[in-house]
Design a protein around this motif. Sequence first.
Motif: not given
Length: 147
Positions: A15-37
């Motif tokens: 459960l701890c590993v699952l929660l840690a992965l769920l917390q870090t996934f949005p951070l990885f998704a946000m890094q790949n997004q470019s700002p709207p032009s």
Amino acid sequence: MNQGKRLDSRGFRALCVLLALLQTFPLFAMQNQSPPSLPLSAAAQRVAEEVKKVPIGGKLTVLKTDGTEYHGHLQAIAAQDFSFMEVDLKQPFTLPYSEVQLVSKNYGGKGIGGQRIHHPRRGFIIGAAVLGTMFVILIVALAKDKS
């Protein structure tokens, strides 16, 4: 009872590993997004289209809205700006399309005063006009000569 605690600790770890992965996934998704032009104005869009006609590494002349003129080789094209290496100053420039008045493909050689000719064909046109004028003067002079 001992076995029950062992299963609980494994489940707790999972459960701890699952929660840690769920917390870090949005951070990885946000890094790949470019700002709207932001959308370009009509004049900036026209400049962007002219820049896209020049191949990467190709020669171009840039006239800024403040009257400054640059000559260089195109390095990169982005949504809001473009980069080029200025040949006379020997340094890179990145200009937003909104600051550019005119972009033309290629650039001319240096003229008599050391300034670059705005359009490469202008030198050819001026040379042809001077030679044509001299040819007309020569024909008129020969026609008036009665010897």
